[in-house]
Design a protein around this motif. Sequence first.
Motif, PDB file in Angstrom:
ATOM      1  N   HIS A   3     -10.632   1.619   5.340  1.00 60.94           N
ATOM      2  CA  HIS A   3      -9.604   0.758   4.751  1.00 60.94           C
ATOM      3  C   HIS A   3     -10.221  -0.410   3.994  1.00 60.94           C
ATOM      4  O   HIS A   3      -9.585  -0.991   3.116  1.00 60.94           O
ATOM      5  CB  HIS A   3      -8.666   0.228   5.854  1.00 60.94           C
ATOM      6  CG  HIS A   3      -7.873   1.300   6.519  1.00 60.94           C
ATOM      7  ND1 HIS A   3      -6.951   2.064   5.849  1.00 60.94           N
ATOM      8  CD2 HIS A   3      -7.882   1.749   7.798  1.00 60.94           C
ATOM      9  CE1 HIS A   3      -6.396   2.936   6.693  1.00 60.94           C
ATOM     10  NE2 HIS A   3      -6.949   2.769   7.883  1.00 60.94           N
ATOM     11  N   PRO A   7     -10.688  -0.440  -1.012  1.00 64.38           N
ATOM     12  CA  PRO A   7     -10.363  -1.571  -1.900  1.00 64.38           C
ATOM     13  C   PRO A   7     -11.599  -2.185  -2.548  1.00 64.38           C
ATOM     14  O   PRO A   7     -11.558  -2.587  -3.715  1.00 64.38           O
ATOM     15  CB  PRO A   7      -9.669  -2.575  -0.973  1.00 64.38           C
ATOM     16  CG  PRO A   7      -9.156  -1.759   0.155  1.00 64.38           C
ATOM     17  CD  PRO A   7     -10.155  -0.659   0.338  1.00 64.38           C
ATOM     18  N   PHE A 113      -7.547  -5.805 -10.547  1.00 64.89           N
ATOM     19  CA  PHE A 113      -7.397  -5.470  -9.128  1.00 64.89           C
ATOM     20  C   PHE A 113      -6.011  -5.842  -8.599  1.00 64.89           C
ATOM     21  O   PHE A 113      -5.385  -5.045  -7.874  1.00 64.89           O
ATOM     22  CB  PHE A 113      -8.482  -6.176  -8.317  1.00 64.89           C
ATOM     23  CG  PHE A 113      -8.453  -5.855  -6.853  1.00 64.89           C
ATOM     24  CD1 PHE A 113      -8.773  -4.576  -6.407  1.00 64.89           C
ATOM     25  CD2 PHE A 113      -8.084  -6.806  -5.918  1.00 64.89           C
ATOM     26  CE1 PHE A 113      -8.746  -4.263  -5.052  1.00 64.89           C
ATOM     27  CE2 PHE A 113      -8.046  -6.503  -4.563  1.00 64.89           C
ATOM     28  CZ  PHE A 113      -8.379  -5.229  -4.127  1.00 64.89           C
ATOM     29  N   ILE A 114      -5.520  -7.013  -8.937  1.00 58.80           N
ATOM     30  CA  ILE A 114      -4.211  -7.419  -8.399  1.00 58.80           C
ATOM     31  C   ILE A 114      -3.092  -6.644  -9.081  1.00 58.80           C
ATOM     32  O   ILE A 114      -2.060  -6.350  -8.458  1.00 58.80           O
ATOM     33  CB  ILE A 114      -4.036  -8.944  -8.509  1.00 58.80           C
ATOM     34  CG1 ILE A 114      -5.119  -9.628  -7.666  1.00 58.80           C
ATOM     35  CG2 ILE A 114      -2.656  -9.373  -8.024  1.00 58.80           C
ATOM     36  CD1 ILE A 114      -5.113 -11.125  -7.709  1.00 58.80           C
ATOM     37  N   TYR A 116      -3.483  -3.590  -9.869  1.00 59.35           N
ATOM     38  CA  TYR A 116      -3.588  -2.355  -9.069  1.00 59.35           C
ATOM     39  C   TYR A 116      -2.786  -2.482  -7.770  1.00 59.35           C
ATOM     40  O   TYR A 116      -2.026  -1.569  -7.400  1.00 59.35           O
ATOM     41  CB  TYR A 116      -5.057  -2.066  -8.774  1.00 59.35           C
ATOM     42  CG  TYR A 116      -5.301  -1.236  -7.540  1.00 59.35           C
ATOM     43  CD1 TYR A 116      -5.152   0.147  -7.561  1.00 59.35           C
ATOM     44  CD2 TYR A 116      -5.664  -1.847  -6.332  1.00 59.35           C
ATOM     45  CE1 TYR A 116      -5.361   0.902  -6.411  1.00 59.35           C
ATOM     46  CE2 TYR A 116      -5.880  -1.104  -5.188  1.00 59.35           C
ATOM     47  CZ  TYR A 116      -5.725   0.275  -5.233  1.00 59.35           C
ATOM     48  OH  TYR A 116      -5.921   1.014  -4.098  1.00 59.35           O
ATOM     49  N   LEU A 117      -2.938  -3.606  -7.067  1.00 58.97           N
ATOM     50  CA  LEU A 117      -2.195  -3.804  -5.811  1.00 58.97           C
ATOM     51  C   LEU A 117      -0.690  -3.808  -6.065  1.00 58.97           C
ATOM     52  O   LEU A 117       0.085  -3.234  -5.287  1.00 58.97           O
ATOM     53  CB  LEU A 117      -2.618  -5.122  -5.159  1.00 58.97           C
ATOM     54  CG  LEU A 117      -4.068  -5.214  -4.663  1.00 58.97           C
ATOM     55  CD1 LEU A 117      -4.345  -6.607  -4.088  1.00 58.97           C
ATOM     56  CD2 LEU A 117      -4.364  -4.142  -3.624  1.00 58.97           C
ATOM     57  N   GLN A 120       0.404  -0.244  -6.802  1.00 62.08           N
ATOM     58  CA  GLN A 120       0.426   0.553  -5.576  1.00 62.08           C
ATOM     59  C   GLN A 120       1.680   0.233  -4.762  1.00 62.08           C
ATOM     60  O   GLN A 120       2.292   1.125  -4.165  1.00 62.08           O
ATOM     61  CB  GLN A 120      -0.836   0.293  -4.758  1.00 62.08           C
ATOM     62  CG  GLN A 120      -1.030   1.284  -3.617  1.00 62.08           C
ATOM     63  CD  GLN A 120      -2.382   1.148  -2.968  1.00 62.08           C
ATOM     64  OE1 GLN A 120      -2.882   0.037  -2.818  1.00 62.08           O
ATOM     65  NE2 GLN A 120      -2.988   2.265  -2.577  1.00 62.08           N
ATOM     66  N   ASP A 121       2.084  -1.031  -4.775  1.00 59.27           N
ATOM     67  CA  ASP A 121       3.317  -1.422  -4.104  1.00 59.27           C
ATOM     68  C   ASP A 121       4.533  -0.803  -4.798  1.00 59.27           C
ATOM     69  O   ASP A 121       5.508  -0.442  -4.155  1.00 59.27           O
ATOM     70  CB  ASP A 121       3.427  -2.945  -4.091  1.00 59.27           C
ATOM     71  CG  ASP A 121       4.606  -3.442  -3.281  1.00 59.27           C
ATOM     72  OD1 ASP A 121       4.545  -3.356  -2.038  1.00 59.27           O
ATOM     73  OD2 ASP A 121       5.588  -3.908  -3.893  1.00 59.27           O
ATOM     74  N   ARG A 126      -2.156   5.649  -5.301  1.00 59.40           N
ATOM     75  CA  ARG A 126      -3.389   4.923  -5.590  1.00 59.40           C
ATOM     76  C   ARG A 126      -3.917   5.230  -6.987  1.00 59.40           C
ATOM     77  O   ARG A 126      -4.342   4.334  -7.705  1.00 59.40           O
ATOM     78  CB  ARG A 126      -4.449   5.258  -4.549  1.00 59.40           C
ATOM     79  CG  ARG A 126      -5.784   4.566  -4.813  1.00 59.40           C
ATOM     80  CD  ARG A 126      -6.781   4.838  -3.711  1.00 59.40           C
ATOM     81  NE  ARG A 126      -6.338   4.236  -2.458  1.00 59.40           N
ATOM     82  CZ  ARG A 126      -6.967   4.407  -1.293  1.00 59.40           C
ATOM     83  NH1 ARG A 126      -8.040   5.185  -1.238  1.00 59.40           N
ATOM     84  NH2 ARG A 126      -6.530   3.832  -0.202  1.00 59.40           N
ATOM     85  N   ALA A 129      -1.926   3.568  -9.559  1.00 61.70           N
ATOM     86  CA  ALA A 129      -2.168   2.121  -9.505  1.00 61.70           C
ATOM     87  C   ALA A 129      -3.472   1.760 -10.195  1.00 61.70           C
ATOM     88  O   ALA A 129      -3.563   0.720 -10.874  1.00 61.70           O
ATOM     89  CB  ALA A 129      -2.176   1.654  -8.051  1.00 61.70           C
ATOM     90  N   LEU A 164       3.999  -9.508  -7.094  1.00 54.68           N
ATOM     91  CA  LEU A 164       3.814  -8.718  -5.873  1.00 54.68           C
ATOM     92  C   LEU A 164       4.418  -9.419  -4.664  1.00 54.68           C
ATOM     93  O   LEU A 164       5.164  -8.809  -3.876  1.00 54.68           O
ATOM     94  CB  LEU A 164       2.317  -8.466  -5.661  1.00 54.68           C
ATOM     95  CG  LEU A 164       1.907  -7.803  -4.339  1.00 54.68           C
ATOM     96  CD1 LEU A 164       2.507  -6.418  -4.219  1.00 54.68           C
ATOM     97  CD2 LEU A 164       0.378  -7.749  -4.219  1.00 54.68           C
ATOM     98  N   ARG A 168       7.640  -8.565  -2.070  1.00 54.34           N
ATOM     99  CA  ARG A 168       7.524  -8.457  -0.616  1.00 54.34           C
ATOM    100  C   ARG A 168       8.432  -9.452   0.099  1.00 54.34           C
ATOM    101  O   ARG A 168       8.974  -9.148   1.165  1.00 54.34           O
ATOM    102  CB  ARG A 168       6.066  -8.647  -0.206  1.00 54.34           C
ATOM    103  CG  ARG A 168       5.189  -7.494  -0.681  1.00 54.34           C
ATOM    104  CD  ARG A 168       3.776  -7.558  -0.156  1.00 54.34           C
ATOM    105  NE  ARG A 168       3.017  -6.382  -0.548  1.00 54.34           N
ATOM    106  CZ  ARG A 168       1.746  -6.188  -0.281  1.00 54.34           C
ATOM    107  NH1 ARG A 168       1.072  -7.117   0.408  1.00 54.34           N
ATOM    108  NH2 ARG A 168       1.125  -5.087  -0.670  1.00 54.34           N
TER     109      ARG A 168
END
Length: 702
Positions: A3, A7, A113-114, A116-117, A120-121, A126, A129, A164, A168
């Motif tokens: 995990h 990342p 990267f963010i 991508y996050l 993915q959300d 993946r 993303a 993001l 959430r």
Amino acid sequence: MRHVRAPLAILALYAGLAIFLTWPVALYLNTAVPGNGYDSWQNMWNMWWLRTALKAWVNPYFTPMLYHPQGTTLLLQTLNPINFLTSLPIHYFFGLTAAYNFAILLNLTLSGFISYLLAQDVTQDRRAAIIAGVVFASSGYLLSQVVGGHTHMTAAWPLPLAVLLLRRAYRRPSWWMIGLAGAALALNLLSDWQYYLFALIWAAWYCLWLLIVPGQIAAGLWPRLRSVLPVVGAVLVALLLTSPLIVATAQVAKVTPTASTEGGPDFRREQSVDLADLVIPSQLHPLWGGVAEGLQAYKAETHIQNKTAYLGLVTCGLAFFGLRRRESRFWAISVILFVMLAMGPVLQVAGWQSGIPMPSSLLFELPLVNIFRYPMRFMALAMLALAMLAAYGAQHLLAKRNQWVTGLVVLLLVFDNLTLPFPMIGIYVPTIYHQLAAEPDDVAILEAPFYYTTSPFYMLYQIVHEKPLVGGYTSRRMPYALLDELPIMRLLAYAQPAPDIVAQDMTRIAPSVFSYFNIRYLLLHSAGGALRMPEMEAVASAAAGGAAPLREVSEVETSDASRASGLRRSFWLGNQQTVGAVLTYTVMTPSDPLPFVGIGAGWSAPQTEAGRTVRRIEQDRATLVIYSAKPRRVELQIDLVAEQATQMRIALGAETLLSQELVAGPQPIRVGLDLPAGRSEVVLQSDLPGVWAERVDVQVLP
């Protein structure tokens, strides 16, 4: 452990992408910066100043190092503390240039990267993303900001972070998540005021979508309203965290005449997206950048970073397939909304002015919002939304296909936005500035002309010599009493004649003026035209008591960032072409400094009538400012012209020096006064309007 490794591997992918797209900058981390200089030097100065302020524990939003001797607020400056904070360890161990380059590479890495996050959300996929992160991090918009030296605009990663965490907070509301989402919104303010505005607009748009779109919540209106309360709460947290800066900035903007008007009445339209810009590739592309230059001939004088809005052929293809998904509607409409806002006040098509008003024509009329002058920067949000739409398309296309297909899509995206070799400029500082750094006294430096395209270089040089500067290159030109009052300063600011009603000989008072304000060194730059003006050299020579100046090469040749053909790009830095000259004069301290007079408040701008320069007293009251290094008995001489008979009173502080009836026509006024050491204000007050001054002088009495 898996995990963590996954990342980290993806983060390394985006770091490698950032290094590749800006290559060969990584080879010259300590000796060169990407882009054409200019704003790069300003943003390097920002990092230097923030570290200086931190070490001295002083307010970072005010600096005494610019606009000497008054100093200036930096609330309207693109200070971007986020780049300073993220690069501080690099700054400490490896120096400022390495920190600046690290900040750019980190911003591109985190933007990918963010994003991508976030993707993915959004997609729970993946590979899709990863594609979204590449779309955003390699976008023409973001890379063009690098070439423009806009590190505040490259720090775009707090935008996807805020999006993001807002998602959430909406789905899993808690006080903790609401606080995090609010902090993420506020974090955008540390990048740039515009990104903070964009984040708030996004939050408002997200709330609106959740309220009005059928199917978001099965229940009625009140449950929907309750459901968006976490998003509203996050916005309130952000406003609470940023309110001190918002209030302070609003107060400064209110008293800064150029806060919303600098650049002229058409500036905002010129810095907006033309519809054709969306399909024209970036001029940074090594293969078809020249073609793009020809296609964008309608914006020939606009810098590349302010006209690159290319959506991307591959990206749009992916986004098209993404439209098949019902849940992609929000992102598709978001792309349209923010592209429309990026188009500025009116619709433009390949340079044609349609006259059709666009939504941002209303937005930029709002208080405080009106200080933002670059609508095209809404492309940051448009590209973020397009990246999510492309992720849906990638999810559809990559289903049941192997990893190699994902790699192929990444390669196609990178090729579509290729920028190799990236334009860069080496750090060059003339040796005179290293010598000035060794000067032990706390003295100021005047670089002339200090309002010209060479001004950013002076910010770079100040990082070396660390002495206060007269003037300065700030995001907004701030009110400056020294410039308003003294014609000699206007001559040196613009390298242009400065006719005025002040009759004192500039060469005679020059040593006294510069010594009074503790200006020890006067540097004339050929690049700004200083050496083409005999008046400037005469003033500098007089200030130095006739001593010969030191002469040196002043700077290196930079890219013309307005066109592909003007970019200086190579895989090796090599020997850079040096251009221009700088003449350094050391100001002589006069043994008997003279008083000198300046123009205070209440006067019209200088006007030329019948071959003479005049100023009108506005609203029946105006001031003259007299500076004297020591107490003096002087005669103030004023030649006035009255349009009608009126009473004129002249006062120094609370003391009335003269009360005289003026007749219609020209007449001289002569009044003696005892000056204290320092700055004195003489007030002229007329009972009736229509009084003009033709000449003002101060003579020392025995």
